[in-house]
Design an enzyme around this catalytic site. Structure first.
Site, mmCIF file in Angstrom:
data_model
loop_
_atom_site.group_PDB
_atom_site.id
_atom_site.type_symbol
_atom_site.label_atom_id
_atom_site.label_comp_id
_atom_site.label_asym_id
_atom_site.label_seq_id
_atom_site.Cartn_x
_atom_site.Cartn_y
_atom_site.Cartn_z
ATOM 1 N N GLU A 131 0.828 -1.305 -0.030
ATOM 2 C CA GLU A 131 -0.027 0.164 0.025
ATOM 3 C C GLU A 131 0.964 1.061 -0.052
ATOM 4 O O GLU A 131 0.586 2.159 0.683
ATOM 5 C CB GLU A 131 -0.955 -0.018 1.137
ATOM 6 N N TYR B 152 -12.119 -3.411 1.051
ATOM 7 C CA TYR B 152 -12.781 -4.088 2.260
ATOM 8 C C TYR B 152 -14.149 -3.380 1.859
ATOM 9 O O TYR B 152 -14.487 -2.302 1.511
ATOM 10 C CB TYR B 152 -12.148 -3.488 3.448
ATOM 11 N N GLU C 238 -5.640 -8.479 -0.521
ATOM 12 C CA GLU C 238 -6.361 -7.953 0.684
ATOM 13 C C GLU C 238 -7.785 -7.744 0.245
ATOM 14 O O GLU C 238 -8.033 -6.938 -0.544
ATOM 15 C CB GLU C 238 -5.830 -6.722 1.499
#
Length: 507
Positions: free
Chosen positions: A173, A244, A292
């Site tokens: 990231e 997410y 992720e």
């Protein structure tokens, strides 16, 4: 009641399935390592201090390749701290999660744990506070089959043979201002390219993942991917995606459209990667490592951040990001898995973030039990039933209106095929309507030259969308057979209640 008509045709094959699609992620964060997978004083602890009850659950979950050791943690990590005699390892401050890292578990211990759960290792290197030199030192320590100072140290630490790590992440990231060593796309792209070239000089067989955007909502999304790939296109195999999802404002119907967002994210990154390939006049295809993904409630019930310890100072293994997942979360989660399968031609690796205690399908109590969260079931069942090839399942069905995405199909489905039969995965996204599902099997049955019969079926649904498993009631939510599912007149017929996820195996 709404109707949903689909069909499975082998000519609609998307791709073979890379088993790394069912990967996981373990970070030195909160109680993931300590009191999660590693608790020497636990009644089930083995000789290495690892909880046997957690090992069995991770094996049941069916994770393939596990990314380690971070995550935000890796951008401040000295990998050398995690090797050598445990008693001599330094305690360090972890700036990412405002905690103290004891380094009782490092590369050797984690590799032994992976052997116990039957998963492969995927390593991330620190390109935040460190750089190319430290990355190739780690690669030499892990993979070199030669007589060097690093390989002698590896042998002294109990490992004569190389670890043989194939997949490596070039930082984490790096587009995020929260990241230690955050850089702009141009600076990161140059560093990643230099590091990748050096790593390939040492081990030409490694597969390398360059950092994409940490979410599609980042201000630099798109331009970041383009700039980074312009620097690294010839040097890497994958670009990462992170995403997410959470229910916002009690809007369950909008939350159930999360799979649409993931699909658009993937397709946007693929378009950018292929545009860079076109400018370079290359037929190379950069693949996606969606390393992720999960449901993650970024705020606690009080509206504050839940990613910093409540304790003062720098605690060891504080309770962080210990989300409790509901039936609704699990249905959305199952739809995200369907979306990943629908893009298996370009998503060749994915890592559920994370595995134990931290936004995890598995929870533990120190000295006590381990239990499955609701999200455990779609992952474990999909990983187990998914065959060798993924096939598109066109579905004609009703829609609902999403604030972000307009008209969204109420039913989403995908299938996988292998030599023994077919697995079908379906989600009913509607919060109000039962779906009367009919999937025509004529074309796929003709390929097998015989009829298909139901071998097993699984329904994840609860009348209470917010029912959850907990320490006090660890089996409140589970899966059960899909009542009434049958093969009739050459079609799979079933009734899907609102907000439900279903898997059916046909042999």
């Amino acid at each position: 009641m709404t109707s949903a008509f689909g069909y499975i045709d082998p000519h609609l094959e998307i791709s073979d399935i890379d088993r790394r699609l069912f990967g996981g992620f373990v970070e030195h964060l909160g109680r993931h390592i300590y009191d999660g997978i590693h608790e020497p004083g636990h009644p089930t602890a083995d000789a290495d201090g690892f909880r046997a009850d957690v090992i069995e659950l991770v094996k049941e979950l069916g994770v393939s390749t596990i990314r380690y050791p971070g995550g935000n943690f890796v951008s401040g990590y000295r990998w050398e701290d995690g090797v050598g005699p445990v008693a001599e390892r330094p305690r360090r401050l972890d700036l990412a999660w405002h905690s103290t890292e004891t380094n009782q578990v490092g590369l050797h211990e984690f590799a032994r744990w992976l052997d116990k759960v039957g998963s492969d290792l995927m390593l991330a290197v620190n390109l935040g506070t460190r750089g190319t030199g430290e990355a190739i030192d780690l690669l030499e320590y892990a993979n070199a089959d030669a007589d060097t100072d690093w390989t002698r140290r590896r042998a002294e630490n109990g490992r004569d043979e190389p670890f043989g790590v194939t997949m490596w992440c070039l930082g984490n990231e790096m587009d995020g201002p929260w990241q230690l060593g955050h850089r702009n796309a141009d600076d990161y792209g140059k560093l990643a390219s230099r590091t990748a070239k050096a790593m390939r000089m040492l081990d030409p067989g490694v597969e390398l993942v360059v950092c994409g955007s940490s979410s599609s909502g980042m201000p630099t999304f798109g331009s970041w991917e383009r700039t980074v790939l312009e620097h690294t296109f010839d040097d890497v195999d994958f670009i990462s995606c992170h995403s997410y999802y959470q229910e916002m404002g009690g809007n369950a119907q909008e939350f159930l459209a999360s799979g649409v967002d993931m699909a658009r994210f993937i397709e946007s990154v693929v378009s950018i990667a292929d545009a860079v390939a076109a400018t370079k006049k290359s037929d190379k295809r950069i693949m996606i490592s969606f390393d992720e993904w999960n449901v993650w409630y970024l705020h606690d019930d009080g509206g504050g951040q839940n990613d910093k310890p409540k304790e003062t100072g720098w605690p060891v293994a504080p309770r962080l990001l210990e989300d409790q997942y509901h039936a609704l979360d699990a249905v959305v989660f199952g739809d995200l898995l369907i979306t990943l399968l629908q893009h298996a031609d370009r998503v060749r690796s994915a890592s559920l973030a994370q595995l134990v205690n931290v936004i995890a399908p598995i929870m533990t109590e120190p000295g006590g039990i381990a239990w499955r969260q609701t999200t455990f079931f779609p992952f474990s069942i999909t990983s187990r039933l998914a065959g060798e090839r993924v096939v598109r399942v066109p579905v004609t069905t009703g829609t609902f209106t999403s604030e972000r995405f307009g008209e969204v199909a109420s039913v989403n489905a995908v299938a996988t095929v292998d030599d023994q039969g077919v697995s079908v995965f379906v989600v009913n996204r509607s919060t109000t309507d039962t779906a009367d599902l009919r999937v025509d099997l004529a074309a796929i049955a003709a390929q097998f030259g015989r009829d298909l019969t139901i071998a097993e079926s699984h329904l994840l649904h609860d009348d209470d969308l917010y029912a959850a498993n907990s320490l006090e009631d660890p089996e409140r939510v589970g899966v059960r057979p899909l009542d009434g599912a049958r093969v009739a007149d050459g079609a799979l017929v079933a009734s899907l209640p609102p907000v439900s996820w279903v898997a059916v195996r046909l042999n």
